[in-house]
Scaffold this motif. Structure first.
Motif, PDB file in Angstrom:
ATOM      1  N   LEU A  10       0.809  -1.219   0.000  1.00 17.00           N
ATOM      2  CA  LEU A  10       0.000   0.000   0.000  1.00 17.00           C
ATOM      3  C   LEU A  10       0.843   1.270   0.000  1.00 17.00           C
ATOM      4  N   LEU A  20      -5.326   3.655  -4.323  1.00 18.11           N
ATOM      5  CA  LEU A  20      -5.825   4.424  -3.184  1.00 18.11           C
ATOM      6  C   LEU A  20      -6.363   5.789  -3.581  1.00 18.11           C
ATOM      7  N   TRP A  45     -10.136   4.847   2.244  1.00 16.73           N
ATOM      8  CA  TRP A  45      -8.762   4.688   2.714  1.00 16.73           C
ATOM      9  C   TRP A  45      -8.477   5.832   3.671  1.00 16.73           C
ATOM     10  N   ARG A  47      -5.625   6.343   5.315  1.00 14.79           N
ATOM     11  CA  ARG A  47      -4.172   6.405   5.408  1.00 14.79           C
ATOM     12  C   ARG A  47      -3.578   5.333   6.307  1.00 14.79           C
ATOM     13  N   HIS A  49      -5.940   2.273   7.102  1.00 12.09           N
ATOM     14  CA  HIS A  49      -6.798   1.104   6.894  1.00 12.09           C
ATOM     15  C   HIS A  49      -7.674   1.303   5.652  1.00 12.09           C
ATOM     16  N   ILE A  50      -7.947   0.197   4.978  1.00 14.50           N
ATOM     17  CA  ILE A  50      -8.958   0.204   3.923  1.00 14.50           C
ATOM     18  C   ILE A  50     -10.249  -0.271   4.564  1.00 14.50           C
TER      19      ILE A  50
END
Length: 51
Positions: A10, A20, A45, A47, A49-50
């Motif tokens: 990520l 993202l 998102w 920053r 966790h999705i």
């Protein structure tokens, strides 16, 4: 994948730019009947966790 491997992916520039930066992505797979499926998935998102 281990959590640290996910974070590494990520944090890559290509992930930031192509995954993202969008709020809808698509999951593509081939079902048991052999027919391809394409499912839109909305996410947020934050920053870290999705969701």
């Amino acid at each position: 994948m281990q959590p640290n491997e996910i974070i590494e992916v990520l944090n890559r520039p290509i992930s930031q730019e192509h995954l993202l930066a969008r709020y809808v992505t698509r999951l593509a797979y081939v079902a048991k009947d052999g027919i391809p499926r394409n499912v839109p998935i909305a996410f947020t998102w934050n920053r870290s966790h999705i969701v």
